[in-house]
Write a protein that holds these residues in place. Sequence first.
Motif, PDB file in Angstrom:
ATOM      1  N   LYS A   1       0.306   3.993  -2.911  1.00  0.00           N
ATOM      2  CA  LYS A   1       0.124   5.419  -2.580  1.00  0.00           C
ATOM      3  C   LYS A   1       1.173   6.268  -3.292  1.00  0.00           C
ATOM      4  O   LYS A   1       0.875   7.358  -3.790  1.00  0.00           O
ATOM      5  CB  LYS A   1       0.233   5.630  -1.067  1.00  0.00           C
ATOM      6  CG  LYS A   1      -0.983   5.170  -0.288  1.00  0.00           C
ATOM      7  CD  LYS A   1      -0.746   5.373   1.208  1.00  0.00           C
ATOM      8  CE  LYS A   1      -1.886   4.840   2.041  1.00  0.00           C
ATOM      9  NZ  LYS A   1      -1.623   4.959   3.503  1.00  0.00           N
ATOM     10  N   SER A   2       2.411   5.776  -3.335  1.00  0.00           N
ATOM     11  CA  SER A   2       3.492   6.548  -3.965  1.00  0.00           C
ATOM     12  C   SER A   2       3.251   6.730  -5.456  1.00  0.00           C
ATOM     13  O   SER A   2       3.800   7.634  -6.075  1.00  0.00           O
ATOM     14  CB  SER A   2       4.842   5.848  -3.743  1.00  0.00           C
ATOM     15  OG  SER A   2       4.950   4.683  -4.544  1.00  0.00           O
ATOM     16  N   ARG A   3       2.405   5.855  -6.030  1.00  0.00           N
ATOM     17  CA  ARG A   3       2.088   5.960  -7.455  1.00  0.00           C
ATOM     18  C   ARG A   3       0.665   6.487  -7.669  1.00  0.00           C
ATOM     19  O   ARG A   3       0.107   6.342  -8.750  1.00  0.00           O
ATOM     20  CB  ARG A   3       2.265   4.588  -8.123  1.00  0.00           C
ATOM     21  CG  ARG A   3       3.718   4.126  -8.152  1.00  0.00           C
ATOM     22  CD  ARG A   3       3.909   2.920  -9.051  1.00  0.00           C
ATOM     23  NE  ARG A   3       3.576   1.655  -8.405  1.00  0.00           N
ATOM     24  CZ  ARG A   3       2.993   0.628  -9.012  1.00  0.00           C
ATOM     25  NH1 ARG A   3       2.642   0.732 -10.273  1.00  0.00           N
ATOM     26  NH2 ARG A   3       2.735  -0.478  -8.358  1.00  0.00           N
ATOM     27  N   SER A   4       0.106   7.075  -6.587  1.00  0.00           N
ATOM     28  CA  SER A   4      -1.244   7.682  -6.628  1.00  0.00           C
ATOM     29  C   SER A   4      -2.309   6.687  -7.073  1.00  0.00           C
ATOM     30  O   SER A   4      -3.246   7.013  -7.812  1.00  0.00           O
ATOM     31  CB  SER A   4      -1.251   8.906  -7.566  1.00  0.00           C
ATOM     32  OG  SER A   4      -0.324   9.867  -7.121  1.00  0.00           O
ATOM     33  N   LEU A   5      -2.154   5.442  -6.604  1.00  0.00           N
ATOM     34  CA  LEU A   5      -3.130   4.397  -6.907  1.00  0.00           C
ATOM     35  C   LEU A   5      -3.891   4.039  -5.635  1.00  0.00           C
ATOM     36  O   LEU A   5      -3.361   4.177  -4.524  1.00  0.00           O
ATOM     37  CB  LEU A   5      -2.417   3.148  -7.445  1.00  0.00           C
ATOM     38  CG  LEU A   5      -1.710   3.316  -8.797  1.00  0.00           C
ATOM     39  CD1 LEU A   5      -0.841   2.097  -9.101  1.00  0.00           C
ATOM     40  CD2 LEU A   5      -2.733   3.527  -9.916  1.00  0.00           C
ATOM     41  N   PRO A   6      -5.143   3.593  -5.743  1.00  0.00           N
ATOM     42  CA  PRO A   6      -5.910   3.230  -4.546  1.00  0.00           C
ATOM     43  C   PRO A   6      -5.286   2.045  -3.815  1.00  0.00           C
ATOM     44  O   PRO A   6      -4.747   1.126  -4.452  1.00  0.00           O
ATOM     45  CB  PRO A   6      -7.296   2.881  -5.091  1.00  0.00           C
ATOM     46  CG  PRO A   6      -7.088   2.589  -6.541  1.00  0.00           C
ATOM     47  CD  PRO A   6      -5.934   3.429  -6.975  1.00  0.00           C
ATOM     48  N   THR A   7      -5.371   2.071  -2.489  1.00  0.00           N
ATOM     49  CA  THR A   7      -4.820   0.972  -1.686  1.00  0.00           C
ATOM     50  C   THR A   7      -5.721  -0.258  -1.800  1.00  0.00           C
ATOM     51  O   THR A   7      -6.874  -0.171  -2.217  1.00  0.00           O
ATOM     52  CB  THR A   7      -4.678   1.385  -0.219  1.00  0.00           C
ATOM     53  OG1 THR A   7      -5.968   1.766   0.288  1.00  0.00           O
ATOM     54  CG2 THR A   7      -3.707   2.546  -0.070  1.00  0.00           C
TER      55      THR A   7
ATOM     56  N   ASN B   1       0.816  -1.219   0.000  1.00  0.00           N
ATOM     57  CA  ASN B   1       0.000   0.000   0.000  1.00  0.00           C
ATOM     58  C   ASN B   1       0.847   1.266   0.000  1.00  0.00           C
ATOM     59  O   ASN B   1       0.444   2.294  -0.548  1.00  0.00           O
ATOM     60  CB  ASN B   1      -0.990  -0.021   1.165  1.00  0.00           C
ATOM     61  CG  ASN B   1      -2.178  -0.934   0.869  1.00  0.00           C
ATOM     62  OD1 ASN B   1      -2.672  -0.966  -0.255  1.00  0.00           O
ATOM     63  ND2 ASN B   1      -2.627  -1.681   1.869  1.00  0.00           N
ATOM     64  N   GLN B   2       2.031   1.185   0.591  1.00  0.00           N
ATOM     65  CA  GLN B   2       2.958   2.317   0.496  1.00  0.00           C
ATOM     66  C   GLN B   2       3.344   2.546  -0.964  1.00  0.00           C
ATOM     67  O   GLN B   2       3.405   3.681  -1.440  1.00  0.00           O
ATOM     68  CB  GLN B   2       4.220   2.041   1.324  1.00  0.00           C
ATOM     69  CG  GLN B   2       4.020   2.116   2.823  1.00  0.00           C
ATOM     70  CD  GLN B   2       5.250   1.630   3.580  1.00  0.00           C
ATOM     71  OE1 GLN B   2       6.332   1.440   3.009  1.00  0.00           O
ATOM     72  NE2 GLN B   2       5.084   1.411   4.882  1.00  0.00           N
ATOM     73  N   ASP B   3       3.591   1.444  -1.672  1.00  0.00           N
ATOM     74  CA  ASP B   3       3.954   1.540  -3.089  1.00  0.00           C
ATOM     75  C   ASP B   3       2.787   2.103  -3.901  1.00  0.00           C
ATOM     76  O   ASP B   3       2.985   2.972  -4.757  1.00  0.00           O
ATOM     77  CB  ASP B   3       4.350   0.162  -3.614  1.00  0.00           C
ATOM     78  CG  ASP B   3       4.521   0.145  -5.127  1.00  0.00           C
ATOM     79  OD1 ASP B   3       5.409   0.862  -5.628  1.00  0.00           O
ATOM     80  OD2 ASP B   3       3.745  -0.569  -5.796  1.00  0.00           O
TER      81      ASP B   3
END
Length: 680
Positions: free
Chosen positions: A310-316, A306-308
């Motif tokens: 979020k870093s790519r502006s994708l939903p968790t 989920n950190q990854d």
Amino acid sequence: MLSVDLLSLAKAQSTPTWTHTPEEIMEIAKELAQKEVEMNDYVASVEEPTVENLLIPYTKHENESSFLENQIVFYQDVSADKAKRDASTKAEQLLQENGIEQSSRVDVFKVLKKLHNKVKDADESVIDKESKRFLDKVRIGLTDEKRDEVKKLKVELSNLSVKFSKNLNEENGFVLFTLEELDGVPQDVIDGFEKTKDGEVEKLKMTFKYPDLFPVLKYAKNQETRKAAYTSNQNKVPENAEILEKMVKLRFELAKLLGYETYSEFILEDRLAKNQKTVLDFLDDLTSKLKPLGEKELISLKEFKNQDLKSRSLPTQDEIFAWDSNFYDNLLLEKEYQVDHQKISEYFPMNSTIDKMLGFYEHLFDIKFVKVENSDPSTVWHEDVIRFAVYQNIKYGELEFIGWILFDLHPREGKYGHAANFGLGSGYEKTDGTRQTPYTVLVCNFTKPSKNKPSLLKHNEVTTFFHELGHGVHNILSKTKYVRFHGTHVPRDFVETPSQMLEFWTWSKNELKQLSSHFETGQPISDELIDQLIKSKHVNTGLFNLRQLHFGTFDMRLHTVSDKEKIEQLDMTSLWNDLREEIALFSNGGVTTKGYASFGHIAGGYQSGYYGYLFSQVYANDIYYNLFKEDPMNVENGIRYRDLVLKKGGSEEILDVLTDLLGRPPNSDAFLEELLSSSA
């Protein structure tokens, strides 16, 4: 320094040729089958059997026919000629059907049993221990009315197994991706993909060969790309699903005919585990020990995922899917442990790594590998094949040629798609007292060299190479009287032990440094990179081993059914998918796959035996911890291990051999210490 020219000696050694036509392959198969019938007819005619008039000619026939039979069957796994592969498959079916018929002959069994009863209490002046063991292993024990039914089932199972394997070898599926969909996949890999048109759109063809598939699963940032690659690979040979389902039902029938409750009870009788309760308890105990660790690792991996995202502006997301595991495992190693497997692979160019790897085995076991060029193309089945003549007793001045080992390392159409050692020619003692030396082959599927780079091995590929070479060296160093006990002809739940034990060398700092050599500079890998790699050894080890437990448990669930109604109602697809979520812990994402359709191990060879990969690690870890952990390159222990374990093959009881080696019966202390070390 040796005063002899080993290369000249090696070139002078006799070696098999690989020039058979499809017609010759079939003709040889028919001749071998006929000779087997003639030998058994002779045995059945002997009224007063002795070692001289029965055992010597019988074992001579088995010894001398072994290589040729293995050779013509091997073409189906490696030949670039489809006609030869097809002929090889037909030859195997013919030989197996004939073998089943001949091994069911009560008239032959009675004569062999008569000799066994005569000599079982005799001393070594009458019969040696290995010969007595040979007669001990002769079994049939069928009533007349059941024998034909059993033969029919065995033939059908044999043919289905051959068909399953052929379907896998001939598989040539692929998935098409755009360049954008492959974002994150190394450029070297993408450059190797064939370009094609999908309508007006240019796409890249990812096959299911390891060098294509694994980098996509490991590096593709797009989750849908990984999902497509994973699910397509799982479903790549759909016709095999029906074949395996039929095989499981036939195995159930066979076990019942032979008087066993389950197929597992039938198979395990001759294994170290002895019965299904031992195996099921082993698997259940390991699962209970590893599940808490795996669940803990899964929580951390979800947070990391989920950190990854979020870093790519994708939903968790709330789940780790089966197609996520390789990607996030690799990303975790890169970011948290600074392990860059692409960078590390630069230090393991194939050719120099092979040379250094062979050097380790030379040092430990007092042997020498001599590379012999294929100046005569008839000495190999494909131009990629590399040949080595092997010599022993280099340090002690008693030069001895002990066999050939060959490497076939890159994928091609129709070739066996995994990594394995094929012990084509077992060593044995000839009737004149001289030895027939072994001939063994490593078949792997590593990336081919490109225009700009040599073939670079990932660390896990180095480990795979060590593992398969362990099998090869087991075959080369074994010295038994009969092919039946040579090298890897040991109980299935021990056969992986020597190879698994040697994998430890690829996690040892000094050995890794010696093994490495940057493909451009020749420099060894840095201490920093090695330390980071070794530190990562047990990262997500719980999840990794739970995946193995999924395979082993699935296998045992198929083969421990004792009720006719339950075997008829067995839903293999649900079992495969449900067990994966239950044991391996990764979500199926609502997608049903038939990964068991490419589970070659349980279609032929490891049925009710896949547990052996974990079971044999008990012995592997015990040996390594006690003989090599303090000093992996200890020559004295290497020679001792060579002579007490590798040389004996299956000619003695394995537990007696291990007790002799360790000075006590083997135990699981080292296995559990290694397996659970990351949970501390």
